[in-house]
Design a protein around this motif. Sequence first.
Motif, PDB file in Angstrom:
ATOM      1  N   ARG A 252       0.572  -1.226  -0.078  1.00  0.00           N
ATOM      2  CA  ARG A 252       0.001  -0.045  -0.041  1.00  0.00           C
ATOM      3  C   ARG A 252       0.885   1.365  -0.082  1.00  0.00           C
ATOM      4  O   ARG A 252       0.290   2.384  -0.010  1.00  0.00           O
ATOM      5  N   ASP A 253       2.028   1.133   0.174  1.00  0.00           N
ATOM      6  CA  ASP A 253       2.933   2.274  -0.191  1.00  0.00           C
ATOM      7  C   ASP A 253       4.309   1.943  -0.480  1.00  0.00           C
ATOM      8  O   ASP A 253       4.859   0.970  -0.590  1.00  0.00           O
ATOM      9  N   PRO A 254       5.323   2.936  -0.657  1.00  0.00           N
ATOM     10  CA  PRO A 254       6.498   2.517  -1.227  1.00  0.00           C
ATOM     11  C   PRO A 254       7.364   1.960  -0.294  1.00  0.00           C
ATOM     12  O   PRO A 254       8.273   0.991  -0.582  1.00  0.00           O
ATOM     13  N   ILE A 255       7.351   1.987   1.141  1.00  0.00           N
ATOM     14  CA  ILE A 255       8.239   1.490   1.945  1.00  0.00           C
ATOM     15  C   ILE A 255       7.836   0.331   2.192  1.00  0.00           C
ATOM     16  O   ILE A 255       8.674  -0.893   2.117  1.00  0.00           O
ATOM     17  N   ASP A 256       6.253  -0.508   2.128  1.00  0.00           N
ATOM     18  CA  ASP A 256       5.867  -1.520   2.180  1.00  0.00           C
ATOM     19  C   ASP A 256       6.416  -2.298   0.899  1.00  0.00           C
ATOM     20  O   ASP A 256       6.860  -3.454   1.151  1.00  0.00           O
ATOM     21  N   VAL A 257       6.504  -1.653  -0.409  1.00  0.00           N
ATOM     22  CA  VAL A 257       7.183  -2.561  -1.609  1.00  0.00           C
ATOM     23  C   VAL A 257       8.555  -2.675  -1.307  1.00  0.00           C
ATOM     24  O   VAL A 257       8.905  -3.710  -1.832  1.00  0.00           O
ATOM     25  N   ALA A 258       9.410  -1.645  -0.618  1.00  0.00           N
ATOM     26  CA  ALA A 258      10.748  -2.148  -0.591  1.00  0.00           C
ATOM     27  C   ALA A 258      10.845  -3.168   0.604  1.00  0.00           C
ATOM     28  O   ALA A 258      11.725  -4.021   0.146  1.00  0.00           O
ATOM     29  N   VAL A 259      10.212  -3.221   1.499  1.00  0.00           N
ATOM     30  CA  VAL A 259      10.270  -4.281   2.327  1.00  0.00           C
ATOM     31  C   VAL A 259       9.992  -5.757   1.952  1.00  0.00           C
ATOM     32  O   VAL A 259      10.601  -6.732   1.954  1.00  0.00           O
ATOM     33  N   ALA A 260       8.724  -5.745   1.264  1.00  0.00           N
ATOM     34  CA  ALA A 260       8.299  -6.764   0.703  1.00  0.00           C
ATOM     35  C   ALA A 260       9.279  -7.267  -0.478  1.00  0.00           C
ATOM     36  O   ALA A 260       9.506  -8.642  -0.526  1.00  0.00           O
ATOM     37  N   THR A 261      10.080  -6.531  -1.208  1.00  0.00           N
ATOM     38  CA  THR A 261      11.005  -6.660  -2.196  1.00  0.00           C
ATOM     39  C   THR A 261      12.446  -7.431  -1.268  1.00  0.00           C
ATOM     40  O   THR A 261      12.661  -8.621  -1.678  1.00  0.00           O
ATOM     41  N   LEU A 262      12.737  -6.964  -0.291  1.00  0.00           N
ATOM     42  CA  LEU A 262      13.788  -7.323   0.451  1.00  0.00           C
ATOM     43  C   LEU A 262      13.947  -8.720   1.314  1.00  0.00           C
ATOM     44  O   LEU A 262      14.447  -9.338   1.348  1.00  0.00           O
ATOM     45  N   VAL A 263      12.474  -8.660   1.893  1.00  0.00           N
ATOM     46  CA  VAL A 263      12.253 -10.058   2.615  1.00  0.00           C
ATOM     47  C   VAL A 263      12.268 -11.289   1.800  1.00  0.00           C
ATOM     48  O   VAL A 263      12.589 -12.438   2.121  1.00  0.00           O
ATOM     49  N   ARG A 264      12.012 -11.128   0.468  1.00  0.00           N
ATOM     50  CA  ARG A 264      12.034 -12.028  -0.549  1.00  0.00           C
ATOM     51  C   ARG A 264      13.718 -12.247  -1.253  1.00  0.00           C
ATOM     52  O   ARG A 264      14.031 -13.039  -2.055  1.00  0.00           O
ATOM     53  N   CYS A 265      14.505 -11.397  -0.742  1.00  0.00           N
ATOM     54  CA  CYS A 265      15.926 -11.184  -1.372  1.00  0.00           C
ATOM     55  C   CYS A 265      16.696 -12.323  -1.227  1.00  0.00           C
ATOM     56  O   CYS A 265      17.780 -12.508  -2.062  1.00  0.00           O
ATOM     57  N   GLY A 266      16.556 -12.939  -0.120  1.00  0.00           N
ATOM     58  CA  GLY A 266      17.509 -14.111   0.231  1.00  0.00           C
ATOM     59  C   GLY A 266      16.842 -15.588   0.029  1.00  0.00           C
ATOM     60  O   GLY A 266      15.725 -15.823  -0.976  1.00  0.00           O
TER      61      GLY A 266
ATOM     62  N   ALA B   2      10.788   2.333  14.270  1.00  0.00           N
ATOM     63  CA  ALA B   2      12.132   2.882  13.923  1.00  0.00           C
ATOM     64  C   ALA B   2      12.204   3.360  12.384  1.00  0.00           C
ATOM     65  O   ALA B   2      12.909   4.189  11.951  1.00  0.00           O
ATOM     66  N   ILE B   3      11.503   2.259  11.697  1.00  0.00           N
ATOM     67  CA  ILE B   3      11.563   2.679  10.168  1.00  0.00           C
ATOM     68  C   ILE B   3      10.743   3.813   9.934  1.00  0.00           C
ATOM     69  O   ILE B   3      11.065   4.683   9.090  1.00  0.00           O
ATOM     70  N   PHE B   4       9.697   3.984  10.335  1.00  0.00           N
ATOM     71  CA  PHE B   4       9.069   5.363  10.221  1.00  0.00           C
ATOM     72  C   PHE B   4       9.838   6.476  10.774  1.00  0.00           C
ATOM     73  O   PHE B   4       9.640   7.748  10.226  1.00  0.00           O
ATOM     74  N   ALA B   5      10.413   6.489  11.957  1.00  0.00           N
ATOM     75  CA  ALA B   5      11.219   7.547  12.544  1.00  0.00           C
ATOM     76  C   ALA B   5      12.411   7.833  11.314  1.00  0.00           C
ATOM     77  O   ALA B   5      12.810   9.101  11.435  1.00  0.00           O
ATOM     78  N   ASN B   6      12.875   6.760  10.680  1.00  0.00           N
ATOM     79  CA  ASN B   6      14.107   6.982   9.898  1.00  0.00           C
ATOM     80  C   ASN B   6      13.220   8.014   8.558  1.00  0.00           C
ATOM     81  O   ASN B   6      14.064   8.637   8.078  1.00  0.00           O
ATOM     82  N   VAL B   7      12.132   7.480   8.235  1.00  0.00           N
ATOM     83  CA  VAL B   7      11.617   8.295   6.884  1.00  0.00           C
ATOM     84  C   VAL B   7      11.347   9.720   7.482  1.00  0.00           C
ATOM     85  O   VAL B   7      11.713  10.723   6.397  1.00  0.00           O
ATOM     86  N   ASN B   8      10.736   9.879   8.435  1.00  0.00           N
ATOM     87  CA  ASN B   8      10.512  11.252   8.980  1.00  0.00           C
ATOM     88  C   ASN B   8      11.837  12.097   9.075  1.00  0.00           C
ATOM     89  O   ASN B   8      11.856  13.196   8.833  1.00  0.00           O
ATOM     90  N   ALA B   9      12.914  11.314   9.509  1.00  0.00           N
ATOM     91  CA  ALA B   9      14.240  12.212   9.590  1.00  0.00           C
ATOM     92  C   ALA B   9      14.927  12.344   8.298  1.00  0.00           C
ATOM     93  O   ALA B   9      15.733  13.215   8.107  1.00  0.00           O
ATOM     94  N   ASN B  10      14.469  11.650   7.433  1.00  0.00           N
ATOM     95  CA  ASN B  10      15.277  11.694   5.948  1.00  0.00           C
ATOM     96  C   ASN B  10      13.952  12.120   4.833  1.00  0.00           C
ATOM     97  O   ASN B  10      14.143  11.358   3.770  1.00  0.00           O
ATOM     98  N   GLY B  11      13.063  12.952   5.221  1.00  0.00           N
ATOM     99  CA  GLY B  11      12.057  13.101   4.276  1.00  0.00           C
ATOM    100  C   GLY B  11      12.549  13.765   3.025  1.00  0.00           C
ATOM    101  O   GLY B  11      11.810  13.330   2.145  1.00  0.00           O
ATOM    102  N   ALA B  12      13.373  14.554   2.845  1.00  0.00           N
ATOM    103  CA  ALA B  12      13.837  15.028   1.648  1.00  0.00           C
ATOM    104  C   ALA B  12      14.256  13.900   0.720  1.00  0.00           C
ATOM    105  O   ALA B  12      14.147  13.933  -0.399  1.00  0.00           O
ATOM    106  N   ALA B  13      14.903  12.854   1.332  1.00  0.00           N
ATOM    107  CA  ALA B  13      15.589  11.928   0.315  1.00  0.00           C
ATOM    108  C   ALA B  13      14.352  11.002  -0.105  1.00  0.00           C
ATOM    109  O   ALA B  13      14.454  10.344  -1.299  1.00  0.00           O
ATOM    110  N   TYR B  14      13.679  10.750   1.045  1.00  0.00           N
ATOM    111  CA  TYR B  14      12.347  10.005   0.616  1.00  0.00           C
ATOM    112  C   TYR B  14      11.551  10.447  -0.563  1.00  0.00           C
ATOM    113  O   TYR B  14      11.106   9.867  -1.630  1.00  0.00           O
ATOM    114  N   GLU B  15      11.302  11.821  -0.307  1.00  0.00           N
ATOM    115  CA  GLU B  15      10.503  12.185  -1.507  1.00  0.00           C
ATOM    116  C   GLU B  15      11.152  12.698  -2.685  1.00  0.00           C
ATOM    117  O   GLU B  15      10.562  12.203  -3.755  1.00  0.00           O
TER     118      GLU B  15
END
Length: 248
Positions: A110-124, A142-155
Motif C-alpha cells: 500500500r505504499d513505497p516503504i511496504d514495496v521495498a520491505v516486501a522486495t527485501l524479505v524475498r531477497c534471500g 524505527a523505520i517510520f522514524a527514519n523516514v521522518n528524519a530523511n524526508g527530503a531523500a524519501y520525497e
Amino acid sequence: MKSTQTLFKLALIAPLALTLTACGEEAPGEGESAAIAAIPAPDGTNWGETITVSAEDGYILGNPDAPLKLVEYASHTCGACANFSATGKPPLKEYVATGVVSFEQRNLVRDPIDVAVATLVRCGAKENMQVLSDQAWGNLEAIFANVNANGAAYEAAGEMPVEQRFVQIAEAAGLIDFFAARGLSADQQRACLADTAKIESIINNSQTQAEELGIQATPTFLLNGRKLDVNQWNDLEPLLQRAGARQE
C-alpha cells in the motif's frame, strides 16, 4: 488492470499509516469439527521449518497439503499486522507444527516503504522470508522514524528512475543497514531493489488478488479460501479450533 507506470506511481504516493482494520466478510460454518489428527512431517524434516512458495507468490509455512490452510494478506507498514506478528505468530506456529494447519503470508502492498520491505524479505533464501518479515514488523516504529528524519531523500526518490527509486527509499528508511545486519549484503539488497520485473510482479499480484478476493485492508485472513471477520489472534484461534485444529 492499471499500467505498471501507474502502479509504481501509486506505490510512491499512497499515504503511510500505522494501522488498518481487517475487511473480513465470511467465516466458516458455525458447526464445530472434530479434532484432526496430527500429520507427521517427512523423515528428517519438521513442518515448522518447511517453506513452500505458492502459485500466488505467497510463502507457506508448514504442510503445503494441510487440511486447514490459513492465509494472511499483510502490509509491512501496518501496525495491526505488526501486532499479529508479535502476538499471533508464536502460538500459531504450534498449530503449524502438527501438520494440520499451514500459514501462508501474502502481500497487500500500500505504499513505497511496504514495496521495498516486501522486495527485501524475498531477497534471500525462501526460508528467511517470514522470519525477516517478522523482524521488520518488530522494527516498524524505527523505520517510520527514519523516514521522518530523511524526508527530503524519501520525497526525492519519486523523481528517480524506477531501477533507482526503491534503493533510495530503502536507504531513507534505514532498511539497507537493518537487513545487512540480518545477513543480506548491501549489494545484494540493491540488486533486488533494482529488479523492476520482480517489483512489478509484487505490485501486480497484490492488486490483482485484492480485486479478485475483495481484500481491502490488512491484516485480512482466509481459512480454506473463506474470509474471516477477525484480525487478531484472540479471535482467530477459536476459529482454527472450531475447524479441528489442536496444538501438539
